[in-house]
Structures are given as structure tokens and as C-alpha cells.
Scaffold this motif. Structure first.
Motif, mmCIF file in Angstrom:
data_model
loop_
_atom_site.group_PDB
_atom_site.id
_atom_site.type_symbol
_atom_site.label_atom_id
_atom_site.label_comp_id
_atom_site.label_asym_id
_atom_site.label_seq_id
_atom_site.Cartn_x
_atom_site.Cartn_y
_atom_site.Cartn_z
ATOM 1 N N ARG A 21 -8.878 -14.531 -13.042
ATOM 2 C CA ARG A 21 -8.285 -13.227 -12.748
ATOM 3 C C ARG A 21 -9.130 -12.468 -11.722
ATOM 4 O O ARG A 21 -10.359 -12.622 -11.678
ATOM 5 C CB ARG A 21 -8.176 -12.398 -14.035
ATOM 6 C CG ARG A 21 -7.293 -13.033 -15.110
ATOM 7 C CD ARG A 21 -5.841 -13.000 -14.722
ATOM 8 N NE ARG A 21 -4.977 -13.545 -15.772
ATOM 9 C CZ ARG A 21 -3.663 -13.665 -15.672
ATOM 10 N NH1 ARG A 21 -3.056 -13.287 -14.556
ATOM 11 N NH2 ARG A 21 -2.949 -14.173 -16.657
ATOM 12 N N GLU B 99 -10.235 -9.465 -11.552
ATOM 13 C CA GLU B 99 -11.315 -8.622 -12.081
ATOM 14 C C GLU B 99 -12.498 -9.440 -12.595
ATOM 15 O O GLU B 99 -13.570 -8.899 -12.862
ATOM 16 C CB GLU B 99 -10.786 -7.710 -13.193
ATOM 17 C CG GLU B 99 -10.332 -8.411 -14.455
ATOM 18 C CD GLU B 99 -8.882 -8.860 -14.401
ATOM 19 O OE1 GLU B 99 -8.336 -9.199 -15.458
ATOM 20 O OE2 GLU B 99 -8.290 -8.865 -13.292
ATOM 21 N N LYS B 100 -12.324 -10.758 -12.720
ATOM 22 C CA LYS B 100 -13.412 -11.626 -13.174
ATOM 23 C C LYS B 100 -14.218 -12.209 -12.007
ATOM 24 O O LYS B 100 -15.267 -12.816 -12.198
ATOM 25 C CB LYS B 100 -12.854 -12.769 -14.029
ATOM 26 C CG LYS B 100 -12.133 -12.320 -15.295
ATOM 27 C CD LYS B 100 -13.057 -11.628 -16.265
ATOM 28 C CE LYS B 100 -12.339 -11.308 -17.577
ATOM 29 N NZ LYS B 100 -13.217 -10.595 -18.526
ATOM 30 N N ARG C 25 -16.650 -12.100 -8.915
ATOM 31 C CA ARG C 25 -17.753 -11.246 -8.459
ATOM 32 C C ARG C 25 -17.960 -11.418 -6.958
ATOM 33 O O ARG C 25 -17.941 -12.536 -6.442
ATOM 34 C CB ARG C 25 -19.046 -11.598 -9.194
ATOM 35 C CG ARG C 25 -19.037 -11.280 -10.682
ATOM 36 C CD ARG C 25 -20.473 -11.298 -11.212
ATOM 37 N NE ARG C 25 -21.127 -12.565 -10.887
ATOM 38 C CZ ARG C 25 -21.318 -13.547 -11.759
ATOM 39 N NH1 ARG C 25 -20.897 -13.423 -13.006
ATOM 40 N NH2 ARG C 25 -21.944 -14.653 -11.407
ATOM 41 N N VAL D 208 -9.429 1.578 -8.997
ATOM 42 C CA VAL D 208 -9.811 0.201 -8.682
ATOM 43 C C VAL D 208 -9.452 -0.108 -7.224
ATOM 44 O O VAL D 208 -8.527 0.469 -6.658
ATOM 45 C CB VAL D 208 -9.089 -0.781 -9.636
ATOM 46 C CG1 VAL D 208 -7.584 -0.750 -9.413
ATOM 47 C CG2 VAL D 208 -9.622 -2.195 -9.510
ATOM 48 N N HIS E 147 -8.608 -3.389 -4.556
ATOM 49 C CA HIS E 147 -8.212 -4.790 -4.476
ATOM 50 C C HIS E 147 -8.608 -5.345 -3.115
ATOM 51 O O HIS E 147 -8.248 -4.776 -2.082
ATOM 52 C CB HIS E 147 -6.706 -4.937 -4.683
ATOM 53 C CG HIS E 147 -6.257 -4.630 -6.069
ATOM 54 N ND1 HIS E 147 -4.941 -4.656 -6.457
ATOM 55 C CD2 HIS E 147 -6.966 -4.303 -7.182
ATOM 56 C CE1 HIS E 147 -4.851 -4.347 -7.743
ATOM 57 N NE2 HIS E 147 -6.068 -4.111 -8.190
ATOM 58 N N ALA F 201 -10.780 -7.758 -7.698
ATOM 59 C CA ALA F 201 -10.618 -6.363 -8.116
ATOM 60 C C ALA F 201 -11.986 -5.798 -8.478
ATOM 61 O O ALA F 201 -12.730 -6.404 -9.254
ATOM 62 C CB ALA F 201 -9.674 -6.263 -9.310
ATOM 63 N N VAL F 202 -12.341 -4.654 -7.898
ATOM 64 C CA VAL F 202 -13.621 -4.013 -8.212
ATOM 65 C C VAL F 202 -13.358 -2.561 -8.599
ATOM 66 O O VAL F 202 -12.394 -1.933 -8.142
ATOM 67 C CB VAL F 202 -14.596 -4.066 -7.007
ATOM 68 C CG1 VAL F 202 -14.948 -5.501 -6.655
ATOM 69 C CG2 VAL F 202 -14.007 -3.357 -5.793
ATOM 70 N N GLN F 203 -14.202 -2.029 -9.474
ATOM 71 C CA GLN F 203 -14.041 -0.662 -9.924
ATOM 72 C C GLN F 203 -14.340 0.339 -8.804
ATOM 73 O O GLN F 203 -15.282 0.144 -8.024
ATOM 74 C CB GLN F 203 -14.967 -0.385 -11.116
ATOM 75 C CG GLN F 203 -14.545 -1.074 -12.409
ATOM 76 C CD GLN F 203 -13.189 -0.605 -12.897
ATOM 77 O OE1 GLN F 203 -12.915 0.589 -12.951
ATOM 78 N NE2 GLN F 203 -12.332 -1.547 -13.249
ATOM 79 N N SER G 80 -14.272 0.469 -2.883
ATOM 80 C CA SER G 80 -15.150 -0.599 -2.398
ATOM 81 C C SER G 80 -15.772 -0.218 -1.046
ATOM 82 O O SER G 80 -15.102 0.345 -0.175
ATOM 83 C CB SER G 80 -14.354 -1.899 -2.246
ATOM 84 O OG SER G 80 -15.162 -2.904 -1.668
ATOM 85 N N TRP H 255 -17.892 -16.651 -10.421
ATOM 86 C CA TRP H 255 -17.469 -16.196 -11.748
ATOM 87 C C TRP H 255 -18.122 -17.079 -12.810
ATOM 88 O O TRP H 255 -18.641 -18.159 -12.512
ATOM 89 C CB TRP H 255 -15.945 -16.235 -11.886
ATOM 90 C CG TRP H 255 -15.330 -17.585 -11.624
ATOM 91 C CD1 TRP H 255 -15.155 -18.608 -12.494
ATOM 92 C CD2 TRP H 255 -14.820 -18.046 -10.366
ATOM 93 N NE1 TRP H 255 -14.573 -19.682 -11.880
ATOM 94 C CE2 TRP H 255 -14.351 -19.362 -10.579
ATOM 95 C CE3 TRP H 255 -14.705 -17.473 -9.097
ATOM 96 C CZ2 TRP H 255 -13.768 -20.126 -9.557
ATOM 97 C CZ3 TRP H 255 -14.136 -18.225 -8.088
ATOM 98 C CH2 TRP H 255 -13.675 -19.537 -8.313
ATOM 99 N N ASP I 177 -14.923 -17.073 -17.948
ATOM 100 C CA ASP I 177 -13.975 -16.126 -17.349
ATOM 101 C C ASP I 177 -12.832 -16.809 -16.605
ATOM 102 O O ASP I 177 -11.964 -16.129 -16.038
ATOM 103 C CB ASP I 177 -14.708 -15.191 -16.380
ATOM 104 C CG ASP I 177 -15.628 -14.225 -17.106
ATOM 105 O OD1 ASP I 177 -15.362 -13.945 -18.294
ATOM 106 O OD2 ASP I 177 -16.605 -13.751 -16.492
#
Length: 349
Positions: free
Chosen positions: A275, A277-278, A280, A303, A305, A320-322, A325, A337, A341
């Protein structure tokens, strides 16, 4: 409570349902999820009595359901269009089904009053549907459906006519009402977020077949087929062969970390799903992962993308990063990852 056994329905050369079997428990919020034309609405119409299957059986509390005409089934169907009577008040719309059953006027008045209170429309009983907002009309349709106290409530794309904010509010409202009235809900939707937020369990349909039945978290994190992995939420998919307990062997990227599902044999063709969000973001020379260049960065409030072009991968990898970006389009990045995950799925399922 509800057992669907081998239901098949054909329309000429088209097989809408191909031996579908499901079991739905008392008080459960169950979602039928899938793209348009996959058979989910046909199944709903069979349960309601508007379609007759070519084969199979449906039982409710152990009793045959298919032998009963629609008006004798302990089931309510809430239509996508709501189908409210424009010339009747809210209270009259809700009372209509009870009046058809010729219940005492005092009982009708009490039950209508109670259900309007439940859906938050106690002050709107004398209004006409055209004086209400979309969300309020949806509540009237829901009140009309539950006032008869059915064993089973069927909802066909119940929130599709609402805007995004109202839809989010009504998702919470539906869940609250379902717990409060204790009726089993079966909802048809093509909206994954709607199914994930509402349902206790979800059945994913594809071309007349059920591909997976699971709780929302399990469905998202451990999809068991290529279709489910690709359809439910955003996913990055890599093809290769199962390389043991914690990796997928690929031609272009070497060993990619992942956890195989039960039954995935080492050396067999497989698919790895991870996914967004998993994934890095790291330095481009990170030897542990993939390398690519950022194509696009989109900010969605909470978030961001990122779309990353990885040479040898047919589709861009999504990340996806919080928050916002700081990575810019054109930047070279490394992607990695953890094995837990990502999930390794057998190809051919």
C-alpha cells in the motif's frame, strides 16, 4: 440468519451471478462491493423478490425466502433514488407501509413518531420532501424502511446522491442507526470508502463471483486475489515468483520484501502488493529498495500522494506521506518497505 446458497442468474448470454454463496449473521452490517455490472444489485433484487434466480436457494432463519412474494418477505428495500411520494408529508411517507397493513391509527402514530425521533426529523413531520435537503430526504427514506421493523434492510447505493460532506455525516448516522434499531443491513455499493467505513464484513464481487469475504481491515491488508488487491484501495503490484518466507523474486528488482499468504508455494508465480502509506521515501542510492524519479506530488490536506516512475515497472509507484511533502517533481528517490507491510498473493487467484 441469511443463507445464500449457489445463486445463479443469467440474462441471455450474460451470467450476472455464478453460483454465489454467502452467510450473513443477525444484526450484521454487510456490504456487497464491486464495480458496475458485477452482479451485486441483481443479488439484492433477488433477496427483495424482484428477480427470480435460475438456480440456488435463499433461507432466512432457516425458512425458504424465495417462495414468498415480495410483499410477504420480512425485508425492506431502500432505493437509490429514495422514491418518496412528493405529495405526501414526511410523516405520511413514513406511515404509508403501516397504513397498507391496516394497523391501528394509534400504533401508526406512535411508531412514526418514534422513528422520526430516531433519525432526527421529529420537527419535520409536516414538511414535504421538496422542502428537505438531500441528507434529510435520505433519512426519510431510511425511516420509512425501518418503521416496519423488518428482519433485513437492503440498501442500494444509499448515499450516492449526496455530496461528500453530507455523505460522510450520513455514514456515521447509518452506522449509529443500525446499532440502535438492531436490524441486519445489507448495502450495495461501488464506493470502497463507504463499504470500509460502514460494514462489519464485505463481500467483493467481480463478474458474478465473490472473490473474497472479510472484515474491512483484513480485506485491505491481506487481499487474497489479484482483483481484490487491485480494486480495494490504492495498491502497488509487482510480479514475480514466491521466494520463501519473506520475499518475492523479480527479474528487474531482485528480491522484494513481503509476507506470503497461506498456500503460496516457493517458486510459484506470485504478486506482491504494498500500500502507498507503507512505502518509505529515502535516498536514491539506498541499496535496500527501489530507485525512481518523482513524476507528480498532490496535496490532499492531511496527506500528500507522490507518483514515482521506477524503470521496469509498468505503472508509477504510489507513495502516501503525512502532511505536505517537501519532495519536488523530478527528484530522484529511493523506495523501501518492511516485509510485514507487503503481501504476496498467488497468481491465478
Amino acid at each position: 440468519m441469511l443463507k445464500i446458497d449457489g445463486i445463479t442468474r443469467r440474462f441471455g448470454d450474460v451470467t450476472a451471478l455464478d453460483g454465489v454463496s454467502l452467510e450473513i449473521g443477525q444484526g450484521e452490517f454487510f456490504a456487497l462491493l464491486g464495480p458496475s455490472g458485477c452482479g451485486k444489485t441483481t443479488l439484492l433484487r433477488i433477496l427483495a423478490g424482484f428477480e427470480t434466480p435460475d438456480a440456488g436457494a435463499v433461507t432466512l432463519d432457516g425458512s425458504d425466502l424465495l417462495g414468498l412474494p415480495p410483499n410477504k418477505r420480512p425485508i425492506s428495500l431502500m432505493f437509490q433514488s429514495y422514491a418518496l411520494f412528493p405529495h405526501m408529508s414526511v410523516a405520511k411517507n413514513v406511515a404509508y407501509g403501516l397504513e397498507r397493513e391496516k394497523l391501528p391509527k394509534s400504533e401508526i402514530k406512535q411508531r412514526v413518531s418514534e422513528v422520526l425521533e430516531t433519525v432526527g426529523l421529529a420537527e419535520h413531520g409536516n414538511r414535504r420532501p421538496n422542502q428537505l435537503s438531500g441528507g434529510q430526504r435520505q433519512r426519510v427514506a431510511l425511516a420509512r424502511s425501518i418503521v416496519k421493523r423488518p428482519r433485513l434492510l437492503l440498501l442500494d447505493e444509499p448515499l450516492s446522491a449526496l455530496d461528500k460532506k453530507v455523505r460522510a455525516d450520513m455514514q456515521l448516522e447509518l452506522k449509529r442507526l443500525q446499532h440502535e434499531v438492531g436490524i441486519t443491513f445489507v448495502v450495495v455499493t461501488h464506493d470502497q470508502e463507504e463499504a470500509m467505513s460502514l460494514a462489519d464484513r464485505i463481500a467483493v464481487f467481480d463478474r458474478g463471483n465473490v472473490r473474497q469475504v472479510d472484515q474491512p481491515v483484513a480485506l485491505y491488508e491481506r487481499p487474497r486475489t489479484r482483483f481484490v488487491a487491485d480494486f480495494v484501495g490504492a495498491n502497488n503490484l509487482f510480479e514475480g515468483t514466491a521466494g520463501g518466507q519473506d520475499a518475492l523474486e523479480t527479474e528487474g528488482f531482485g528480491r522484494l520484501p513481503g509476507t506470503p499468504l497461506d498456500g503460496v508455494e516457493e517458486g510459484a508465480k506470485a504478486l506482491l502488493g504494498v500500500r502507498p502509506e507503507k512505502v518509505r521515501l529515502g535516498e536514491p542510492d539506498d541499496a535496500k529498495g527501489l530507485r525512481g524519479s518523482v513524476l507528480d506530488v498532490s496535496f490532499y490536506g492531511g496527506v500528500s500522494h507522490l507518483s514515482v516512475d521506477v524503470p521496469g515497472q509498468p505503472k508509477p509507484v504510489l507513495v502516501a506521506v503525512q502532511g505536505a511533502s517537501t519532495t519536488q517533481p523530478g527528484a530522484e528517490v529511493g523506495l523501501s518497505w518492511e516485509p510485514q507491510d507487503a503481501v504476496i498473493i498467488p497468481v491465478g487467484q
